[in-house]
Scaffold this motif. Structure first.
Motif, PDB file in Angstrom:
ATOM      1  N   PHE A   1       3.270   1.176   8.347  1.00  0.00           N
ATOM      2  CA  PHE A   1       2.189   1.193   7.357  1.00  0.00           C
ATOM      3  C   PHE A   1       2.607   1.941   6.097  1.00  0.00           C
ATOM      4  O   PHE A   1       2.160   1.618   5.003  1.00  0.00           O
ATOM      5  N   LYS A   2       3.463   2.941   6.252  1.00  0.00           N
ATOM      6  CA  LYS A   2       3.916   3.728   5.103  1.00  0.00           C
ATOM      7  C   LYS A   2       4.527   2.828   4.029  1.00  0.00           C
ATOM      8  O   LYS A   2       4.375   3.076   2.838  1.00  0.00           O
ATOM      9  N   LYS A   3       5.175   1.742   4.468  1.00  0.00           N
ATOM     10  CA  LYS A   3       5.787   0.801   3.522  1.00  0.00           C
ATOM     11  C   LYS A   3       4.750   0.128   2.633  1.00  0.00           C
ATOM     12  O   LYS A   3       5.057  -0.284   1.522  1.00  0.00           O
ATOM     13  N   GLN A   4       3.512   0.003   3.110  1.00  0.00           N
ATOM     14  CA  GLN A   4       2.443  -0.641   2.351  1.00  0.00           C
ATOM     15  C   GLN A   4       1.698   0.311   1.409  1.00  0.00           C
ATOM     16  O   GLN A   4       0.981  -0.139   0.524  1.00  0.00           O
ATOM     17  N   CYS A   5       1.844   1.599   1.618  1.00  0.00           N
ATOM     18  CA  CYS A   5       1.003   2.574   0.911  1.00  0.00           C
ATOM     19  C   CYS A   5       1.158   2.525  -0.605  1.00  0.00           C
ATOM     20  O   CYS A   5       0.167   2.624  -1.328  1.00  0.00           O
ATOM     21  N   ASP A   6       2.380   2.362  -1.111  1.00  0.00           N
ATOM     22  CA  ASP A   6       2.550   2.265  -2.560  1.00  0.00           C
ATOM     23  C   ASP A   6       1.846   1.030  -3.119  1.00  0.00           C
ATOM     24  O   ASP A   6       1.217   1.092  -4.174  1.00  0.00           O
ATOM     25  N   LEU A   7       1.933  -0.080  -2.402  1.00  0.00           N
ATOM     26  CA  LEU A   7       1.257  -1.301  -2.830  1.00  0.00           C
ATOM     27  C   LEU A   7      -0.264  -1.131  -2.803  1.00  0.00           C
ATOM     28  O   LEU A   7      -0.961  -1.560  -3.726  1.00  0.00           O
ATOM     29  N   ILE A   8      -0.762  -0.496  -1.755  1.00  0.00           N
ATOM     30  CA  ILE A   8      -2.205  -0.255  -1.661  1.00  0.00           C
ATOM     31  C   ILE A   8      -2.671   0.607  -2.831  1.00  0.00           C
ATOM     32  O   ILE A   8      -3.653   0.291  -3.503  1.00  0.00           O
ATOM     33  N   GLU A   9      -1.950   1.700  -3.089  1.00  0.00           N
ATOM     34  CA  GLU A   9      -2.325   2.593  -4.191  1.00  0.00           C
ATOM     35  C   GLU A   9      -2.314   1.852  -5.523  1.00  0.00           C
ATOM     36  O   GLU A   9      -3.250   1.961  -6.308  1.00  0.00           O
ATOM     37  N   LYS A  10      -1.268   1.095  -5.785  1.00  0.00           N
ATOM     38  CA  LYS A  10      -1.155   0.364  -7.047  1.00  0.00           C
ATOM     39  C   LYS A  10      -2.255  -0.688  -7.172  1.00  0.00           C
ATOM     40  O   LYS A  10      -2.900  -0.811  -8.214  1.00  0.00           O
ATOM     41  N   THR A  11      -2.494  -1.437  -6.109  1.00  0.00           N
ATOM     42  CA  THR A  11      -3.524  -2.479  -6.126  1.00  0.00           C
ATOM     43  C   THR A  11      -4.897  -1.882  -6.387  1.00  0.00           C
ATOM     44  O   THR A  11      -5.652  -2.373  -7.239  1.00  0.00           O
ATOM     45  N   LEU A  12      -5.229  -0.819  -5.675  1.00  0.00           N
ATOM     46  CA  LEU A  12      -6.540  -0.190  -5.832  1.00  0.00           C
ATOM     47  C   LEU A  12      -6.683   0.427  -7.220  1.00  0.00           C
ATOM     48  O   LEU A  12      -7.689   0.223  -7.908  1.00  0.00           O
ATOM     49  N   ARG A  13      -5.667   1.153  -7.663  1.00  0.00           N
ATOM     50  CA  ARG A  13      -5.708   1.790  -8.977  1.00  0.00           C
ATOM     51  C   ARG A  13      -5.880   0.744 -10.087  1.00  0.00           C
ATOM     52  O   ARG A  13      -6.727   0.890 -10.963  1.00  0.00           O
ATOM     53  N   ASP A  14      -5.074  -0.318 -10.041  1.00  0.00           N
ATOM     54  CA  ASP A  14      -5.148  -1.355 -11.070  1.00  0.00           C
ATOM     55  C   ASP A  14      -6.505  -2.030 -11.080  1.00  0.00           C
ATOM     56  O   ASP A  14      -7.090  -2.273 -12.140  1.00  0.00           O
ATOM     57  N   HIS A  15      -7.037  -2.330  -9.895  1.00  0.00           N
ATOM     58  CA  HIS A  15      -8.344  -2.992  -9.822  1.00  0.00           C
ATOM     59  C   HIS A  15      -9.453  -2.090 -10.382  1.00  0.00           C
ATOM     60  O   HIS A  15     -10.310  -2.567 -11.132  1.00  0.00           O
ATOM     61  N   LEU A  16      -9.434  -0.821 -10.014  1.00  0.00           N
ATOM     62  CA  LEU A  16     -10.458   0.097 -10.523  1.00  0.00           C
ATOM     63  C   LEU A  16     -10.371   0.227 -12.036  1.00  0.00           C
ATOM     64  O   LEU A  16     -11.389   0.254 -12.728  1.00  0.00           O
ATOM     65  N   ARG A  17      -9.153   0.292 -12.565  1.00  0.00           N
ATOM     66  CA  ARG A  17      -8.980   0.386 -14.021  1.00  0.00           C
ATOM     67  C   ARG A  17      -9.498  -0.858 -14.728  1.00  0.00           C
ATOM     68  O   ARG A  17     -10.036  -0.771 -15.824  1.00  0.00           O
ATOM     69  N   GLU A  18      -9.317  -2.014 -14.113  1.00  0.00           N
ATOM     70  CA  GLU A  18      -9.741  -3.279 -14.721  1.00  0.00           C
ATOM     71  C   GLU A  18     -11.239  -3.516 -14.591  1.00  0.00           C
ATOM     72  O   GLU A  18     -11.793  -4.322 -15.322  1.00  0.00           O
ATOM     73  N   THR A  19     -11.888  -2.838 -13.669  1.00  0.00           N
ATOM     74  CA  THR A  19     -13.308  -3.098 -13.419  1.00  0.00           C
ATOM     75  C   THR A  19     -14.158  -1.888 -13.788  1.00  0.00           C
ATOM     76  O   THR A  19     -14.503  -1.714 -14.944  1.00  0.00           O
ATOM     77  N   ILE A  20     -14.463  -1.066 -12.823  1.00  0.00           N
ATOM     78  CA  ILE A  20     -15.456  -0.011 -13.073  1.00  0.00           C
ATOM     79  C   ILE A  20     -14.986   1.075 -14.023  1.00  0.00           C
ATOM     80  O   ILE A  20     -15.814   1.730 -14.642  1.00  0.00           O
TER      81      ILE A  20
END
Length: 162
Positions: free
Chosen positions: A115-134
């Motif tokens: 799962f650690k391999k996915q964590c950077d992708l999760i952080e980037k995906t969530l951060r980018d989405h939040l910046r683009e929306t709320i």
């Protein structure tokens, strides 16, 4: 109709002129909105916002991991909730329990290597989405102030029950 609640939506209103319940409603509404956005994005990774917050905090401890007791204090939550959530995340292969030492029965919790391999992708995906929306209508300065105030509020120790 005099709708007193609409005054909280105008930026010129001073904090001292709204009621405690109006401030509480704003805080709860903001929390629910952020929760919903995060949960929607994180669902593709098989975790909720709270599960991501727990996982990310454990990730901050690195390969050393953290005991559930220390983690509960860090997250200001109780052991039963945290234990149940860690059990669930362990069943999803997100987290692992490991012995603290060879002679100690106490366990530490770490993020699983898979799962650690996915964590950077999760952080980037969530951060980018939040910046683009709320966060799209919030300036970097406003976000900085929000995080600074939230950090101060998080440091407040709740009063002891008598």
């Amino acid at each position: 109709m005099n709708d007193k609640s609409t005054k909280i939506l105008t930026p010129s209103v001073l904090a001292g002129s709204i009621t405690t319940y109006q401030a509480g409603v704003m805080q709860a509404s903001a929390h629910r909105a952020i929760q919903k956005y995060c949960d929607d994005i994180l669902s593709q990774f098989g975790v909720t916002k709270m599960q991501w917050l727990i996982t990310g905090t454990i990730l901050d401890y690195g390969n050393e991991g953290v005991t559930i007791t220390v983690l509960a204090k860090k997250l200001s939550t109780n052991l039963p909730y945290l234990t149940n959530t860690i059990n669930l995340l362990e069943s999803k292969n997100v987290l692992e329990r490991q012995p603290l030492s060879k002679t100690d029965r106490t366990k530490k919790v770490v993020v699983s290597p898979r799962f650690k391999k996915q964590c950077d992708l999760i952080e980037k995906t969530l951060r980018d989405h939040l910046r683009e929306t709320i966060y799209s209508d919030i300036t970097p300065e406003e976000l900085h102030v929000y995080l600074k105030v939230t950090g101060k509020l998080a440091e407040i120790e709740p009063p002891e029950k008598e």
